[in-house]
Design a protein around this motif. Structure first.
Motif, PDB file in Angstrom:
ATOM      1  N   VAL A  94     -50.470 -53.661  39.155  1.00 54.45           N
ATOM      2  CA  VAL A  94     -50.895 -52.267  39.288  1.00 54.45           C
ATOM      3  C   VAL A  94     -52.408 -52.268  39.094  1.00 54.45           C
ATOM      4  O   VAL A  94     -52.907 -52.701  38.057  1.00 54.45           O
ATOM      5  CB  VAL A  94     -50.214 -51.352  38.255  1.00 54.45           C
ATOM      6  CG1 VAL A  94     -50.674 -49.910  38.435  1.00 54.45           C
ATOM      7  CG2 VAL A  94     -48.695 -51.445  38.369  1.00 54.45           C
ATOM      8  N   LEU A  95     -53.120 -51.798  40.109  1.00 57.37           N
ATOM      9  CA  LEU A  95     -54.584 -51.831  40.105  1.00 57.37           C
ATOM     10  C   LEU A  95     -55.142 -50.414  40.153  1.00 57.37           C
ATOM     11  O   LEU A  95     -54.972 -49.712  41.150  1.00 57.37           O
ATOM     12  CB  LEU A  95     -55.084 -52.634  41.313  1.00 57.37           C
ATOM     13  CG  LEU A  95     -56.584 -52.679  41.539  1.00 57.37           C
ATOM     14  CD1 LEU A  95     -57.289 -53.386  40.387  1.00 57.37           C
ATOM     15  CD2 LEU A  95     -56.891 -53.364  42.869  1.00 57.37           C
ATOM     16  N   HIS A  96     -55.792 -50.011  39.069  1.00 56.03           N
ATOM     17  CA  HIS A  96     -56.490 -48.726  39.034  1.00 56.03           C
ATOM     18  C   HIS A  96     -57.988 -48.999  39.027  1.00 56.03           C
ATOM     19  O   HIS A  96     -58.407 -50.156  38.945  1.00 56.03           O
ATOM     20  CB  HIS A  96     -56.085 -47.928  37.801  1.00 56.03           C
ATOM     21  CG  HIS A  96     -54.680 -47.415  37.862  1.00 56.03           C
ATOM     22  ND1 HIS A  96     -54.245 -46.391  37.078  1.00 56.03           N
ATOM     23  CD2 HIS A  96     -53.610 -47.769  38.606  1.00 56.03           C
ATOM     24  CE1 HIS A  96     -52.967 -46.129  37.338  1.00 56.03           C
ATOM     25  NE2 HIS A  96     -52.569 -46.962  38.265  1.00 56.03           N
ATOM     26  N   HIS A  97     -58.792 -47.942  39.074  1.00 57.25           N
ATOM     27  CA  HIS A  97     -60.242 -48.149  39.072  1.00 57.25           C
ATOM     28  C   HIS A  97     -60.976 -46.965  38.457  1.00 57.25           C
ATOM     29  O   HIS A  97     -60.425 -45.877  38.322  1.00 57.25           O
ATOM     30  CB  HIS A  97     -60.752 -48.419  40.498  1.00 57.25           C
ATOM     31  CG  HIS A  97     -60.638 -47.250  41.417  1.00 57.25           C
ATOM     32  ND1 HIS A  97     -61.663 -46.373  41.632  1.00 57.25           N
ATOM     33  CD2 HIS A  97     -59.612 -46.818  42.191  1.00 57.25           C
ATOM     34  CE1 HIS A  97     -61.289 -45.453  42.504  1.00 57.25           C
ATOM     35  NE2 HIS A  97     -60.037 -45.698  42.850  1.00 57.25           N
ATOM     36  N   THR A  98     -62.214 -47.219  38.093  1.00 56.31           N
ATOM     37  CA  THR A  98     -63.067 -46.164  37.544  1.00 56.31           C
ATOM     38  C   THR A  98     -63.514 -45.249  38.678  1.00 56.31           C
ATOM     39  O   THR A  98     -63.453 -45.617  39.859  1.00 56.31           O
ATOM     40  CB  THR A  98     -64.301 -46.775  36.851  1.00 56.31           C
ATOM     41  OG1 THR A  98     -65.033 -47.556  37.812  1.00 56.31           O
ATOM     42  CG2 THR A  98     -63.901 -47.655  35.668  1.00 56.31           C
ATOM     43  N   ASP A  99     -63.967 -44.064  38.313  1.00 56.35           N
ATOM     44  CA  ASP A  99     -64.493 -43.081  39.266  1.00 56.35           C
ATOM     45  C   ASP A  99     -63.526 -42.806  40.417  1.00 56.35           C
ATOM     46  O   ASP A  99     -63.912 -42.725  41.579  1.00 56.35           O
ATOM     47  CB  ASP A  99     -65.853 -43.521  39.811  1.00 56.35           C
ATOM     48  CG  ASP A  99     -66.547 -42.411  40.600  1.00 56.35           C
ATOM     49  OD1 ASP A  99     -66.426 -41.227  40.216  1.00 56.35           O
ATOM     50  OD2 ASP A  99     -67.184 -42.730  41.626  1.00 56.35           O
ATOM     51  N   CYS A 100     -62.252 -42.655  40.088  1.00 57.20           N
ATOM     52  CA  CYS A 100     -61.233 -42.424  41.111  1.00 57.20           C
ATOM     53  C   CYS A 100     -61.251 -40.965  41.569  1.00 57.20           C
ATOM     54  O   CYS A 100     -61.356 -40.043  40.757  1.00 57.20           O
ATOM     55  CB  CYS A 100     -59.846 -42.782  40.560  1.00 57.20           C
ATOM     56  SG  CYS A 100     -58.549 -42.692  41.813  1.00 57.20           S
TER      57      CYS A 100
END
Length: 181
Positions: A94-100
């Motif tokens: 599961v890959l999330h990210h900043t400034d979404c």
């Protein structure tokens, strides 16, 4: 030349120089990556993946929602029908990210986001939309808790920083459900 013409030219180059007809349907790394549609966070680029190395599916926010669970169930059937299995060497990332951008939808169209997530608008606050580290932990927990998700995967949660290009481990890899192989 419009953009479709550009894509057609690029495809002709790919078909002539880069196409590999021996790629298999099953990823060589036995890995699935759930990520966001944000073009800054393309797993092929940020992990330097080779073609066919991983299966990637993307949605708004890279969140685990009913559609992701349905896709995992279908992929399990496809895997079994192709003679494969989901075992301890299979990865679910599961890959999330900043400034979404999901945060903007949360502020401006919460009902639309709630529908995407399969929850009520009142439940959105529990999904940690504004914190990718907490959100990735919630999504890994949601996978673990959902009996419809095949349990053979080693699951992990990662967070990509769009300002630095670096990945951090939010949830270390471990078997989704230890009792299944």
């Amino acid at each position: 030349m419009d953009y479709i013409d550009t894509l057609m030219r690029r495809n002709a180059e790919f078909a002539g120089e880069g196409f590999n007809p021996s790629l298999r349907m099953m990823p060589t790394s036995k890995s699935l990556i759930i990520g966001c549609v944000d073009p800054r966070v393309d797993p092929m680029d940020i992990f330097k993946l080779a073609p066919g190395e991983a299966a990637i599916f993307r949605n708004v926010g890279g969140r685990v929602n009913p559609s992701v669970v349905e896709t995992l169930r279908i992929l399990r059937t496809v895997t079994l029908a192709a003679g494969g299995n989901i075992g301890p060497d299979s990865n679910l990332i599961v890959l999330h990210h900043t400034d979404c951008g999901i945060k903007r939808c949360y502020c401006h169209e919460p009902r639309l986001l709630a529908e995407h997530m399969g929850v009520t608008a009142a439940e959105l606050d529990t999904l940690e939309i504004n914190d990718p580290y907490k959100a990735v932990a919630l999504d890994v927990a949601a996978l673990r808790a959902n009996a419809d998700v095949p349990g053979g995967y080693a699951v992990s949660g990662l967070v990509y920083d769009v300002a630095t290009g670096k990945i951090e481990i939010g949830v270390p890899s471990s078997r989704l459900r230890p009792d299944e192989g």
